[in-house]
Design a protein around this motif. Structure first.
Motif, mmCIF file in Angstrom:
data_model
loop_
_atom_site.group_PDB
_atom_site.id
_atom_site.type_symbol
_atom_site.label_atom_id
_atom_site.label_comp_id
_atom_site.label_asym_id
_atom_site.label_seq_id
_atom_site.Cartn_x
_atom_site.Cartn_y
_atom_site.Cartn_z
ATOM 1 N N PRO A 84 70.528 -22.654 -3.950
ATOM 2 C CA PRO A 84 69.735 -21.719 -4.755
ATOM 3 C C PRO A 84 68.332 -21.437 -4.222
ATOM 4 O O PRO A 84 67.791 -20.372 -4.474
ATOM 5 C CB PRO A 84 69.670 -22.387 -6.133
ATOM 6 N N ASP A 85 67.733 -22.362 -3.479
ATOM 7 C CA ASP A 85 66.377 -22.133 -2.997
ATOM 8 C C ASP A 85 66.337 -21.845 -1.503
ATOM 9 O O ASP A 85 65.397 -22.233 -0.820
ATOM 10 C CB ASP A 85 65.464 -23.326 -3.337
ATOM 11 N N CYS A 86 67.369 -21.153 -1.013
ATOM 12 C CA CYS A 86 67.414 -20.815 0.412
ATOM 13 C C CYS A 86 67.671 -19.331 0.625
ATOM 14 O O CYS A 86 68.587 -18.746 0.059
ATOM 15 C CB CYS A 86 68.517 -21.594 1.122
ATOM 16 N N CYS A 87 66.845 -18.771 1.457
ATOM 17 C CA CYS A 87 67.085 -17.459 2.034
ATOM 18 C C CYS A 87 67.438 -17.776 3.487
ATOM 19 O O CYS A 87 66.767 -18.597 4.119
ATOM 20 C CB CYS A 87 65.827 -16.616 1.936
ATOM 21 N N VAL A 88 68.495 -17.183 4.003
ATOM 22 C CA VAL A 88 68.978 -17.573 5.324
ATOM 23 C C VAL A 88 69.108 -16.341 6.222
ATOM 24 O O VAL A 88 69.658 -15.320 5.815
ATOM 25 C CB VAL A 88 70.339 -18.302 5.238
ATOM 26 N N MET A 89 68.604 -16.480 7.437
ATOM 27 C CA MET A 89 68.669 -15.399 8.408
ATOM 28 C C MET A 89 69.546 -15.814 9.584
ATOM 29 O O MET A 89 69.182 -16.720 10.330
ATOM 30 C CB MET A 89 67.268 -15.056 8.914
ATOM 31 N N PRO A 90 70.703 -15.160 9.745
ATOM 32 C CA PRO A 90 71.482 -15.429 10.956
ATOM 33 C C PRO A 90 70.816 -14.740 12.140
ATOM 34 O O PRO A 90 70.360 -13.605 12.033
ATOM 35 C CB PRO A 90 72.842 -14.804 10.645
ATOM 36 N N LEU A 91 70.747 -15.446 13.244
ATOM 37 C CA LEU A 91 70.126 -14.891 14.450
ATOM 38 C C LEU A 91 71.143 -14.150 15.312
ATOM 39 O O LEU A 91 70.764 -13.480 16.260
ATOM 40 C CB LEU A 91 69.489 -16.019 15.267
ATOM 41 N N PHE A 92 72.430 -14.313 14.998
ATOM 42 C CA PHE A 92 73.507 -13.713 15.787
ATOM 43 C C PHE A 92 73.402 -14.162 17.237
ATOM 44 O O PHE A 92 73.541 -13.401 18.166
ATOM 45 C CB PHE A 92 73.500 -12.194 15.664
ATOM 46 N N GLY A 93 73.110 -15.430 17.391
ATOM 47 C CA GLY A 93 72.915 -16.053 18.691
ATOM 48 C C GLY A 93 71.922 -17.187 18.515
ATOM 49 O O GLY A 93 71.678 -17.633 17.402
ATOM 50 N N SER A 94 71.314 -17.615 19.597
ATOM 51 C CA SER A 94 70.397 -18.747 19.498
ATOM 52 C C SER A 94 68.984 -18.409 19.962
ATOM 53 O O SER A 94 68.143 -19.290 20.065
ATOM 54 C CB SER A 94 70.939 -19.924 20.309
ATOM 55 N N HIS A 95 68.704 -17.142 20.206
ATOM 56 C CA HIS A 95 67.383 -16.731 20.688
ATOM 57 C C HIS A 95 66.543 -16.210 19.521
ATOM 58 O O HIS A 95 67.042 -15.488 18.663
ATOM 59 C CB HIS A 95 67.513 -15.641 21.752
ATOM 60 N N ILE A 96 65.260 -16.576 19.511
ATOM 61 C CA ILE A 96 64.324 -16.056 18.515
ATOM 62 C C ILE A 96 63.159 -15.431 19.273
ATOM 63 O O ILE A 96 62.368 -16.132 19.903
ATOM 64 C CB ILE A 96 63.801 -17.161 17.577
ATOM 65 N N SER A 97 63.080 -14.116 19.221
ATOM 66 C CA SER A 97 62.018 -13.416 19.954
ATOM 67 C C SER A 97 60.693 -13.512 19.207
ATOM 68 O O SER A 97 60.647 -13.728 17.993
ATOM 69 C CB SER A 97 62.396 -11.944 20.138
ATOM 70 N N THR A 98 59.610 -13.303 19.933
ATOM 71 C CA THR A 98 58.286 -13.250 19.316
ATOM 72 C C THR A 98 58.237 -12.103 18.316
ATOM 73 O O THR A 98 57.659 -12.238 17.234
ATOM 74 C CB THR A 98 57.203 -13.080 20.399
ATOM 75 N N LYS A 99 58.872 -11.005 18.632
ATOM 76 C CA LYS A 99 58.909 -9.851 17.731
ATOM 77 C C LYS A 99 59.553 -10.238 16.395
ATOM 78 O O LYS A 99 59.051 -9.893 15.331
ATOM 79 C CB LYS A 99 59.682 -8.697 18.383
#
Length: 161
Positions: free
Chosen positions: A83-98
């Motif tokens: 209930p206290d989670c918002c979750v963002m799938p990255l569709f991979g394992s990279h997280i850009s600075t943008k």
């Protein structure tokens, strides 16, 4: 995943392609999709169509105090049950600075980076980058992918150390 997850996330099955299809819909517009292969032939496990790296997409509670970043949509759906989670799938394992800057701009919550075990070093690196950009961030390092844990185990993993 149960029937509710399937309906809520508009998950489809392609008998022809032997894939679960995860459409990425925003306001009923199809921005992209991912397919997870379940056949017996030697094929790519995941296939993605659309500009998935430009999409900021979440499941779960948008008013949560925690934003959890995970690699795939199945993990996102599973963690999003809390209930206290918002979750963002990255569709991979990279997280850009943008993407980190977008998160900082639109999500006023703690960021938890929970990548699969083989991306442990990257998790720590992305967490440092997130902090450098002014985000309150931490990592979860685990032996299994988030989707392989029970809800109680996920809750335990997400508890602050």
């Amino acid at each position: 995943m149960d029937g509710h997850d399937i309906t809520l996330n508009t998950i489809l099955w392609s008998e022809h392609w032997q894939r679960l299809i995860f459409p990425i819909l925003v306001n009923d517009d199809l921005l992209a999709w991912q397919g997870r292969y379940f056949g017996t032939e030697k094929k790519a496990k995941w296939i993605t169509k659309g500009k998935i790296d430009e999409i900021v997409y979440t499941v779960g509670n948008p008013k949560a105090s925690t934003l959890v970043l995970v690699e795939d949509i199945i993990s996102a759906i599973k963690v999003g049950h809390l209930p206290d989670c918002c979750v963002m799938p990255l569709f991979g394992s990279h997280i850009s600075t943008k993407r980190l800057l977008t998160i900082r701009r639109f999500y006023d919550m703690e960021v938890v980076i929970w990548l699969d075990h083989d991306k442990m070093i990257e998790s720590v690196k992305y967490c440092k980058s997130a902090r450098d950009l002014g985000l309150k961030a931490r990592t979860v390092i685990s032996d299994k992918d988030p989707k392989k844990y029970s809800e109680q185990e996920i809750l335990d993993k997400l508890k602050k150390p």
